[in-house]
Design a protein around this motif. Sequence first.
Motif, PDB file in Angstrom:
ATOM      1  N   UNK A 109      -5.928   7.864 -10.488  1.00 59.82           N
ATOM      2  CA  UNK A 109      -6.306   7.322  -9.183  1.00 59.82           C
ATOM      3  C   UNK A 109      -5.017   7.117  -8.382  1.00 59.82           C
ATOM      4  N   UNK A 110      -4.821   7.906  -7.376  1.00 57.35           N
ATOM      5  CA  UNK A 110      -3.644   7.791  -6.515  1.00 57.35           C
ATOM      6  C   UNK A 110      -4.123   7.311  -5.149  1.00 57.35           C
ATOM      7  N   UNK A 111      -4.101   5.997  -4.969  1.00 51.17           N
ATOM      8  CA  UNK A 111      -4.693   5.369  -3.798  1.00 51.17           C
ATOM      9  C   UNK A 111      -3.605   4.804  -2.881  1.00 51.17           C
ATOM     10  N   UNK A 112      -4.024   4.265  -1.740  1.00 56.39           N
ATOM     11  CA  UNK A 112      -3.055   3.741  -0.787  1.00 56.39           C
ATOM     12  C   UNK A 112      -2.356   2.488  -1.304  1.00 56.39           C
ATOM     13  N   UNK A 113      -3.067   1.690  -2.114  1.00 57.05           N
ATOM     14  CA  UNK A 113      -2.461   0.426  -2.543  1.00 57.05           C
ATOM     15  C   UNK A 113      -2.165   0.355  -4.045  1.00 57.05           C
ATOM     16  N   UNK A 114      -2.573   1.379  -4.824  1.00 55.42           N
ATOM     17  CA  UNK A 114      -2.317   1.351  -6.261  1.00 55.42           C
ATOM     18  C   UNK A 114      -2.400   2.748  -6.854  1.00 55.42           C
ATOM     19  N   UNK A 115      -1.783   2.906  -8.023  1.00 55.20           N
ATOM     20  CA  UNK A 115      -1.829   4.154  -8.782  1.00 55.20           C
ATOM     21  C   UNK A 115      -2.247   3.802 -10.206  1.00 55.20           C
ATOM     22  N   UNK A 145       1.290  -3.645   3.211  1.00 48.44           N
ATOM     23  CA  UNK A 145       1.572  -2.470   2.382  1.00 48.44           C
ATOM     24  C   UNK A 145       2.484  -1.527   3.152  1.00 48.44           C
ATOM     25  N   UNK A 146       3.573  -1.052   2.544  1.00 52.44           N
ATOM     26  CA  UNK A 146       4.435  -0.127   3.250  1.00 52.44           C
ATOM     27  C   UNK A 146       3.677   1.125   3.670  1.00 52.44           C
ATOM     28  N   UNK A 147       3.875   1.551   4.920  1.00 53.26           N
ATOM     29  CA  UNK A 147       3.214   2.762   5.368  1.00 53.26           C
ATOM     30  C   UNK A 147       3.722   3.961   4.584  1.00 53.26           C
ATOM     31  N   UNK A 148       4.986   3.920   4.184  1.00 54.80           N
ATOM     32  CA  UNK A 148       5.576   5.009   3.413  1.00 54.80           C
ATOM     33  C   UNK A 148       6.347   4.394   2.252  1.00 54.80           C
ATOM     34  N   UNK A 149       5.675   4.181   1.141  1.00 54.20           N
ATOM     35  CA  UNK A 149       6.324   3.563  -0.018  1.00 54.20           C
ATOM     36  C   UNK A 149       7.402   4.484  -0.558  1.00 54.20           C
ATOM     37  N   UNK A 150       8.549   3.909  -0.901  1.00 49.52           N
ATOM     38  CA  UNK A 150       9.647   4.712  -1.417  1.00 49.52           C
ATOM     39  C   UNK A 150      10.255   4.058  -2.647  1.00 49.52           C
ATOM     40  N   UNK A 151      10.815   4.906  -3.490  1.00 53.13           N
ATOM     41  CA  UNK A 151      11.626   4.449  -4.615  1.00 53.13           C
ATOM     42  C   UNK A 151      13.032   4.160  -4.101  1.00 53.13           C
ATOM     43  N   UNK A 152      13.826   3.403  -4.860  1.00 51.67           N
ATOM     44  CA  UNK A 152      15.207   3.148  -4.430  1.00 51.67           C
ATOM     45  C   UNK A 152      15.989   4.445  -4.232  1.00 51.67           C
ATOM     46  N   UNK A 153      16.904   4.433  -3.300  1.00 49.10           N
ATOM     47  CA  UNK A 153      17.704   5.624  -2.998  1.00 49.10           C
ATOM     48  C   UNK A 153      18.400   6.141  -4.248  1.00 49.10           C
ATOM     49  N   UNK A 154      18.319   7.434  -4.437  1.00 50.99           N
ATOM     50  CA  UNK A 154      19.012   8.085  -5.536  1.00 50.99           C
ATOM     51  C   UNK A 154      18.406   7.866  -6.898  1.00 50.99           C
ATOM     52  N   UNK A 155      17.212   7.306  -6.950  1.00 49.77           N
ATOM     53  CA  UNK A 155      16.595   6.971  -8.235  1.00 49.77           C
ATOM     54  C   UNK A 155      15.252   7.663  -8.396  1.00 49.77           C
ATOM     55  N   UNK A 156      14.973   8.124  -9.597  1.00 53.77           N
ATOM     56  CA  UNK A 156      13.644   8.640  -9.936  1.00 53.77           C
ATOM     57  C   UNK A 156      13.033   7.744 -10.999  1.00 53.77           C
ATOM     58  N   UNK A 157      11.802   7.341 -10.764  1.00 52.30           N
ATOM     59  CA  UNK A 157      11.081   6.503 -11.713  1.00 52.30           C
ATOM     60  C   UNK A 157       9.912   7.295 -12.261  1.00 52.30           C
ATOM     61  N   UNK A 158       9.875   7.464 -13.560  1.00 50.85           N
ATOM     62  CA  UNK A 158       8.688   7.966 -14.231  1.00 50.85           C
ATOM     63  C   UNK A 158       7.912   6.748 -14.741  1.00 50.85           C
ATOM     64  N   UNK A 159       6.610   6.787 -14.626  1.00 48.93           N
ATOM     65  CA  UNK A 159       5.765   5.740 -15.208  1.00 48.93           C
ATOM     66  C   UNK A 159       4.675   6.414 -16.012  1.00 48.93           C
ATOM     67  N   UNK A 160       4.415   5.890 -17.195  1.00 55.00           N
ATOM     68  CA  UNK A 160       3.492   6.513 -18.148  1.00 55.00           C
ATOM     69  C   UNK A 160       2.343   5.564 -18.450  1.00 55.00           C
ATOM     70  N   UNK A 218       1.350  -6.077  -1.131  1.00 57.77           N
ATOM     71  CA  UNK A 218       2.765  -6.300  -0.872  1.00 57.77           C
ATOM     72  C   UNK A 218       3.616  -5.118  -1.295  1.00 57.77           C
ATOM     73  N   UNK A 219       3.227  -4.474  -2.379  1.00 56.83           N
ATOM     74  CA  UNK A 219       3.841  -3.234  -2.852  1.00 56.83           C
ATOM     75  C   UNK A 219       2.728  -2.379  -3.463  1.00 56.83           C
ATOM     76  N   UNK A 220       3.039  -1.114  -3.684  1.00 54.29           N
ATOM     77  CA  UNK A 220       2.089  -0.260  -4.390  1.00 54.29           C
ATOM     78  C   UNK A 220       2.111  -0.659  -5.871  1.00 54.29           C
ATOM     79  N   UNK A 221       0.947  -0.976  -6.425  1.00 50.70           N
ATOM     80  CA  UNK A 221       0.855  -1.404  -7.821  1.00 50.70           C
ATOM     81  C   UNK A 221       0.586  -0.177  -8.698  1.00 50.70           C
TER      82      UNK A 221
END
Length: 241
Positions: free
Chosen positions: A206-212, A1-16, A192-195
Amino acid sequence: MPLQATAPDGMRIYAIGDIHGRADLLDRLARKIDADLASRPCPKATTVFVGDYVDRGVDSRGVLERLSLDDFPTPIAPLRGNHEEAMLRFLDDAPALPQWVMFGGLMTLASYGVDPGEEMRRGGAPAVQAAFLARFPDAHRRFLEETKYSVEFGDYFFCHAGVRPHVPLDRQDPGDLMWIRYEFLEYRGDFGKIVVHGHTPHTKVESLENRINLDTHAFRSGVLTAVALEGAERRFLDTAH
C-alpha cells in the motif's frame, strides 16, 4: 503532511516488511538490495526493518542469526514488532506462553530445536521456557532487547504497526507503535510525516499519501518487500521478481 516527502540529502533508506521466519526470503532480498546498490551506488544507505522477524515461518532462528550479526549489505535499524514483544514477554514470564503460541510461537520454538509438547508434559510452560532459554543465544536476545519502537529519517517515520492519529509522533505510545490497526489504517489525514510500517498484511504494497504498508504476507505468499526512499523517489523491490 509534506506535499513532496523526501529522504535526507545524499541518503538512501531501504525499509523491509514483516519477515516472520522466512530466512530464505531475507537472503534473497538482501541480494536484491546488494545488486541495487551496485547498479545505483549510494555512499550513505541504511536499511530499516519494521519488525516481526519471528513466528509463523520455519526459520526464525536463521533470521535472528543474520540480523544479530549485522550481516546485511547496509547498516541496519531494526524495530520491534508485536511478535518480538510477545517473545520477550515469554522469556521473562513463562505464563505468557499461550499468547505467544497464539501468534505463531510454536514455529519459533521448533526452529531452536524445542519440542513444546514434550516439555509441556515434563513441566508445563516453565519447562518450555527453560528448554528455550537453554538453546536461545545471548546475541539473539540482545538483538531483540535493543530493537527500537520507531526511527525517523527526513519526512518519513518508521514503526511496526502505525501511529495514533492526532498524537504527535514524538509522543506516541509504544503499544500503539507495535499493535495499532484500524484507527491508524482508516485515517486519511496528516500524521506529520509519511508513516512506513508493516503489521497488517496485504496482497501488495500500500503506497498511499500518508503511509506505506510493506507487509505483503511473506511467510505465506513468498513475497518479502522493501521500499527504497531516496530524495523524493519511492521504489519497491521484492522477492517475487
